[in-house]
Design an enzyme around this catalytic site. Structure first.
Site, PDB file in Angstrom:
ATOM      1  CD  GLU B  60      -1.769  -2.402   1.321  1.00 43.32           C
ATOM      2  OE1 GLU B  60      -0.632  -2.679   1.770  1.00 43.32           O
ATOM      3  OE2 GLU B  60      -2.599  -3.274   1.056  1.00 43.32           O
ATOM      4  CG  HIS B 129     -11.420  -7.352   6.074  1.00 46.27           C
ATOM      5  ND1 HIS B 129     -10.392  -7.879   6.791  1.00 46.27           N
ATOM      6  CD2 HIS B 129     -11.190  -7.734   4.793  1.00 46.27           C
ATOM      7  CE1 HIS B 129      -9.588  -8.568   5.991  1.00 46.27           C
ATOM      8  NE2 HIS B 129     -10.046  -8.486   4.776  1.00 46.27           N
TER       9      HIS B 129
HETATM   10  C1  LIG Z   1      -1.875  -4.761   4.194  1.00 44.63           C
HETATM   11  C2  LIG Z   1      -2.920  -5.617   3.549  1.00 44.63           C
HETATM   12  N1  LIG Z   1      -3.287  -5.344   2.287  1.00 44.63           N
HETATM   13  C3  LIG Z   1      -4.224  -6.097   1.684  1.00 44.63           C
HETATM   14  C4  LIG Z   1      -4.817  -7.127   2.328  1.00 44.63           C
HETATM   15  C5  LIG Z   1      -5.899  -7.964   1.628  1.00 44.63           C
HETATM   16  N2  LIG Z   1      -5.358  -9.283   1.328  1.00 44.63           N
HETATM   17  C6  LIG Z   1      -5.580 -10.326   2.146  1.00 44.63           C
HETATM   18  S1  LIG Z   1      -4.735 -11.664   1.678  1.00 44.63           S
HETATM   19  C7  LIG Z   1      -4.057 -10.885   0.356  1.00 44.63           C
HETATM   20  C8  LIG Z   1      -3.104 -11.617  -0.523  1.00 44.63           C
HETATM   21  C9  LIG Z   1      -1.977 -12.185   0.262  1.00 44.63           C
HETATM   22  O1  LIG Z   1      -1.164 -12.972  -0.556  1.00 44.63           O
HETATM   23  P1  LIG Z   1       0.052 -13.768   0.041  1.00 44.63           P
HETATM   24  O2  LIG Z   1       0.917 -12.874   0.841  1.00 44.63           O
HETATM   25  O3  LIG Z   1       0.689 -14.494  -1.079  1.00 44.63           O
HETATM   26  O4  LIG Z   1      -0.578 -14.787   1.073  1.00 44.63           O
HETATM   27  P2  LIG Z   1      -1.615 -15.975   0.790  1.00 44.63           P
HETATM   28  O5  LIG Z   1      -2.978 -15.408   1.043  1.00 44.63           O
HETATM   29  O6  LIG Z   1      -1.410 -16.425  -0.593  1.00 44.63           O
HETATM   30  O7  LIG Z   1      -1.275 -17.012   1.792  1.00 44.63           O
HETATM   31  C10 LIG Z   1      -4.513  -9.580   0.285  1.00 44.63           C
HETATM   32  C11 LIG Z   1      -4.147  -8.612  -0.765  1.00 44.63           C
HETATM   33  C12 LIG Z   1      -4.405  -7.382   3.646  1.00 44.63           C
HETATM   34  N3  LIG Z   1      -4.918  -8.369   4.372  1.00 44.63           N
HETATM   35  N4  LIG Z   1      -3.457  -6.607   4.226  1.00 44.63           N
END
Ligand SMILES: Cc1ncc(C[n+]2csc(CCOP(=O)(O)OP(=O)(O)O)c2C)c(N)n1
Ligand SMILES: Cc1ncc(C[n+]2csc(CCOP(=O)(O)OP(=O)(O)O)c2C)c(N)n1
Ligand SMILES: [Mg+2]
Ligand SMILES: [Mg+2]
Lengths: 363, 326, 326, 363
Positions: B60, B129
């Site tokens: 972000e 959220h």
């Molecule tokens: C700071 C932040 N930005 C956005 C989100 C929304 N979000 C939740 S999971 C995710 C993707 C995460 O991907 P990854 O780090 O590969 O973990 P995975 O879910 O694949 O285990 C996003 C964008 C969040 N939780 N926190």
């Protein structure tokens, strides 16, 4: 032009997709008695995931993030930790949490929308799951620092996703831990997807492990679907950390076989055929094949285990469903060590409205 | 005219403006192929290509930081922060740069940036959220803070926000995304920023709110009408700069005011409105100004979120209190 | 008793508590060898060693993020953010974690963290070195926000903040760091948090302020006294949780209130106090509540900073306005 | 164990501390006509710095950050940029800004506490100096993206300090730029200190250039006191970026010979003797020695240049001092494109108080 620094990233795997050993197994893996608990934990997690998704579909819990296909990572790491170590998990790490002693009931309570789910009866100092991506790496570095300062032989371990490696928190924390030579293990669950963003759009680096080079930390890559490789790498890293050798970054390569969460529909952005192919690499079948090959597993054992897991999950669900909902007072109870005088009026009002309208009338 | 819900209206506004202004770009996590986790950007990448509808890496700080760089070079970035609980890593760039670039350079560079972010509780979403951070931005000089409360206002206000030459924080109540539909013309007509909208006329009390809480506020007004109490309902819409003229004009007539918002009470934006009333409307006030807000607590996980969100009953009770004061 | 200025008092409080509580650690940029850019931590590293007085790498997110990890494990970190204009990268951890850890875990883990940061304009510092961000933290559940206005209060309040089991944002007005000295006992005696301090009794008007602006506020009270107008002066000290009892008691007597703060007006914390008066003090108010604040502009660079800072004249003028209202 | 990735970091220097060529010079450096402007620019910056510190001591400007000893970095880079490129500077980059066309008067105005100092008459699209550490790297990546999107053959260049490499912004921005293959040059002024924190406490990595590996970006190290090496590396990186080759990170190793700023007293935390030794490596003497050796410089030229620089600085100072102070209205003039109606009352009040009390009375 002079070369002033050189780096390499190594990849380790012991079992291939078929569960065949591709090199000599590490000592712990030679005894099936050490492997069966890992196998069991993976099966239990998978049974839990299946059930949790079903509970979400019927409105019994909220949005849920399954670990489908990535069970070996959490279990390989958590099984290498000591009780007194501290886990600082992300939201997809219940596999590791269960090994640590968090109960499935607690996990359901959390996903069901109740803070009591993070009040673990057992790993009392483990962190609650971190939803904002990347923050937990900073917390874990701080936890590790506290251990080092107090000369406690304890290690902090945290997980993050492939997407999370793009966050500044990850680099800042890794650098702090390196400068502090803090007893920290950072594990990337590279499940190839950050919601809809594939690993190769997240970063152009050939490995995620190499991100450790930015902090001068040892970074290694393992097959995250090979629980032996994960456990072995974690154990080395934890031993090193405990001995004062500082942090390690492990990239565990796996694949997110399910949707991102129950709120996601992955068919919008990825080809189901590709996902289907990835089932060939998943960790449970792999270890089962190995165990069967060395004569430590058979159909009967498998059936017994499946039944056991199903029963345990069912009992956890029953226990979860039997927990009465929290009351409005719960919003205030643990906000501060003691409720400030200035908040008493609000507390009373909240109680009053809860008992009168049940907080239920919303336009 | 199409029947659109709020998230569809957001989608159409972005599509319209991308179509008519090549300098508009959309960026954020999952906004491209996936069309946004709420589908606010669905179809945009197919239509305008991955260079103008950018699936960014997950960061972000850099989403807003790079958008500021783009904006300074004449692009009009519309950056999505996936949930407003994840906007904090971008606070640094929003506070130290977005609202300041014009001032710092005496107008040489500017920052025509829109930061879109879903906000609010009530959809049984996971931890972090359900935040309502509008007050954190309404204190910030050089920016605008806009929150729509219906599909048609979402459409018109978002167009206005994108066309505005200065940064706009545009918070979209997730609870309203699919709650109801409205006829929206999709004709590229913007609504004015910096003004409140009067949603319902009334003479007994002024209800002031914004975003999703207008839902409860309007339901309360309806319930009060049944009792013969005529509430005027004002949708603030642009929190900063704040149109106190409309609010003061109403309160001067009604003598009573209840402010309703979903964010925590202390330091919430309701305080600013009440403070203005205490300064500029004091002699018209027939009763204490009431604020109906969330308690000063952490947004609870979903099981208690409706204990956190102000209810219709709480609004009605507050109105009754102002009437006692007569 | 030593004659100390405010920054020396801050230094002594930290030294006292480090000496008496081995779980207290100090961390931040340049806090060790250099003793802090304002010398607030001078001598601490020599005395308590580099493991307890930590010169961190340059990264505010990780300073607060790691401090939260330390706090959860039972340490009591006192983290310095070098200037409050640089606190924004830490907002994510402050908002999403510091104030929530206890609530999220139902009291299993907690976060006894103090975030110290210099704030405010008036010392001709460079860009981004003159911010007054208190309102951004006072909206946050689960934390305390404390701002001292004199050496003795700085000493007592900082001790209380460090001993407090929950996170405290402790903002230190740079303009006061060396402005004047006071006798401070350095005896480890804390002052109470969560209460206002009445600095001057008066019956005609209540002046409410905090931090460096108490300087102008007290000068205004003095000037008014020359004219026979007796102003009561209240130092809010702890902004969150807010002690409205003391303020209301005073305004009930005086019927008039002027709130003075250095931060921008809109969404500033003065609004919260005025809003409370509009709700709980309305029938006592004889005149509109005045807020004397900075304008809603970016803190200007040094040449204009005293046009930005509320002046004694503005406070006096506001008081005169409340007296007209009689 | 398989090696899956390998990396190297190269270091380049052309002139040693004595100004002797240690390898064949790059083509541009063979013509003294290309080097003398660089030399001139370095001298001018140093003259400016000396004067600015004096102005601060007498209260004529506010806190000031000098570039003493690091002149080769800004000048080597800015001289490799085209007019239409965009510089995104930090607060210690007036050397580069002067090459870009920012006037010394503008710079003094900025440090003197007046926003008009960032309203550059010439590089109209260059960013103002960034004080919050690291933010500018994100801005520069966004600038570069805009160029790429519009298919403009332009490059964004930014600077940051060794301390700034610890900030998440730096990693996030580098990763974005890499994924975008954006035309970006990121230059680390490794002056060995972040206020009181020495380079080796900032991070344990042997180089700062290797931090690029985390983003899959080319990272090189140069002698930042050798303007030829800096310019050569910057030119290559800029050419590459302009040709669509994506970002480059350059670590330029130098030394902060002065205090951090005029608000700092470096004797509190570092040994003046060590600083004294570092004077042997400074960039101006080095280039002068080289130019003298090849017969392109002599005492008379040097004296003429010194005089010229002094005159130019003096003229800039006079012009600065003659600028009338801004009025209270300036706080409102450029806050928004148009002052919102809601702010008119405040604007009037500010004007009224400014004209009545002059805003001068503070307790
Ligand atoms: C700071 C932040 N930005 C956005 C989100 C929304 N979000 C939740 S999971 C995710 C993707 C995460 O991907 P990854 O780090 O590969 O973990 P995975 O879910 O694949 O285990 C996003 C964008 C969040 N939780 N926190
Ligand atoms: C985000 C942020 N934190 C802290 C500061 C205060 N500060 C100003 S310069 C500086 C040190 C910077 O060191 P480095 O990056 O090496 O740059 P240098 O000053 O040496 O050129 C610090 C901590 C700041 N300006 N911004
Ligand atoms: Mg992932
Ligand atoms: Mg430096």
């Amino acid at each position: 032009m002079t070369t002033v620094a050189r780096f390499e990233v190594e990849f380790t795997r012991f079992l291939n997709a078929e569960g065949e050993a591709t090199q000599e197994l590490p000592p712990f893996a030679l005894d099936p008695a050490n492997l069966i608990p890992l196998y069991r934990a993976m099966q239990l997690t998978r049974a839990f995931d299946t059930k949790a998704i079903a509970l979400q579909r019927t409105g019994k819990i909220g949005t849920f993030a399954s670990a489908l296909g990535q069970e070996a990572i959490g279990i390989g790491v958590a099984s290498a930790m000591r009780k007194e170590d501290v886990l600082v998990p992300s939201y997809r790490d219940h596999a590791a949490q269960f090994v640590r002693g968090v109960t499935m009931t607690e996990s359901l309570l959390y996903w069901g929308g109740d803070e009591r789910g993070s009040n673990f009866a057992v790993p009392r100092e483990d962190f609650p799951s971190c939803v904002p991506i990347g923050n937990q790496v900073c917390h874990a570095a701080g936890v590790a620092y506290a251990f080092k300062l107090r000369k406690e032989a304890r290690v902090a371990a945290c997980f993050l996703g492939d997407g999370a490696t793009s966050k500044g928190d990850f680099y800042e924390a890794l650098n702090f831990a390196a400068v502090w030579r803090a007893p920290l293990l950072v594990v990337i669950n590279n499940n190839q997807w950050a919601i809809s963003v594939p690993r190769e759009h997240q970063t152009i680096t050939p490995t995620l492990a190499q991100k450790a080079i930015a902090a001068g930390v040892e970074g290694v890559q393992v097959d995250g679907n090979d629980v032996i490789a994960v456990h072995d790498a974690a154990r080395r890293a934890i031993d090193k950390a405990r001995a004062g050798g500082g942090p390690t970054l492990i990239e565990a390569i796996s694949y997110r076989l399910g949707d991102h969460t129950t709120a996601d529909d992955a068919t919008r952005y990825r080809d189901p055929d590709v996902v289907q192919q990835q089932w060939a690499n998943e960790p449970i079948r792999r270890l089962r094949n190995h165990l069967a090959r060395i004569g430590a597993w058979d159909q009967e054992k498998e059936e017994r285990l499946q039944k056991e897991c199903a029963d345990q999950v069912a009992a956890a669900v029953d226990a979860y469903l039997a927990i009465p909902p929290p009351t409005a007072a719960a919003m205030f109870d643990h906000l501060y060590a003691e409720l400030p005088t200035a908040m008493k009026e609000q507390f009373d009002a909240a109680q009053w409205f809860a008992s009168h309208d049940g907080g239920s009338s919303h336009g | 005219m199409a029947e659109l819900n709020l998230v569809e209206a957001i989608n159409r506004a972005q599509a319209w403006e991308m179509d008519h202004d090549p300098s508009v770009v959309v960026l954020g996590e999952d906004v491209g192929v996936n069309g946004g986790v709420f589908r606010a950007t669905v179809g945009l990448q197919e239509r305008f290509g991955p260079e103008r509808v950018i699936d960014t890496p997950l960061a972000e700080t850099a989403i807003i930081g790079t958008a500021i760089g783009m904006a300074a070079m004449g692009l009009k970035p519309v950056a999505e922060i996936q949930f407003s609980g994840f906007i904090y890593p971008a606070m640094d760039h929003i506070w130290n740069h977005a609202g300041r670039l014009r001032n710092r350079t005496r107008g040489r560079l500017s920052c025509p940036l829109v930061v879109r972010s879903p906000c609010g509780a009530g959809i049984h979403a996971p931890e972090h959220h359900s935040e309502s951070p509008e007050a954190l931005f309404a204190h910030l000089p050089g920016v605008r803070v806009v929150i729509p409360s219906s599909p048609s206002r979402a459409y018109g206000l978002l167009l206005a926000a994108i066309r505005n030459p200065d940064p706009v924080i545009f918070l979209e109540p997730t609870r309203l995304y699919r709650l109801f539909k409205q006829e929206v013309a999709d004709d590229g007509e913007a609504l004015p920023l910096d003004v409140c909208f009067t949603l319902r006329a009334g003479s007994d009390v002024t209800l002031v709110s914004w975003g999703a809480m207008l839902n409860e506020t309007q339901a309360a007004a309806e319930a009060l009408a049944q009792e013969g109490i005529m509430a005027e309902v004002i949708d603030v819409a642009t929190l900063k700069p704040l149109d106190m003229t409309t609010i003061l004009e109403s309160v001067t007539r009604t003598g009573r005011c209840v402010i309703v918002h979903e964010a925590m009470r202390t330091g919430g934006f309701g305080a600013e409105i009440a403070a203005n009333l205490a300064e500029h409307g004091l002699y018209s006030l027939l009763a204490p100004v009431q604020r109906v807000t969330a308690w000063d607590v952490v947004v609870p996980l979903s099981r208690l979120e409706y204990q956190y969100l102000p209810s219709v009953e709480r609004i009605v009770a507050a109105v009754m209190k102002t009437l006692e004061g007569a």
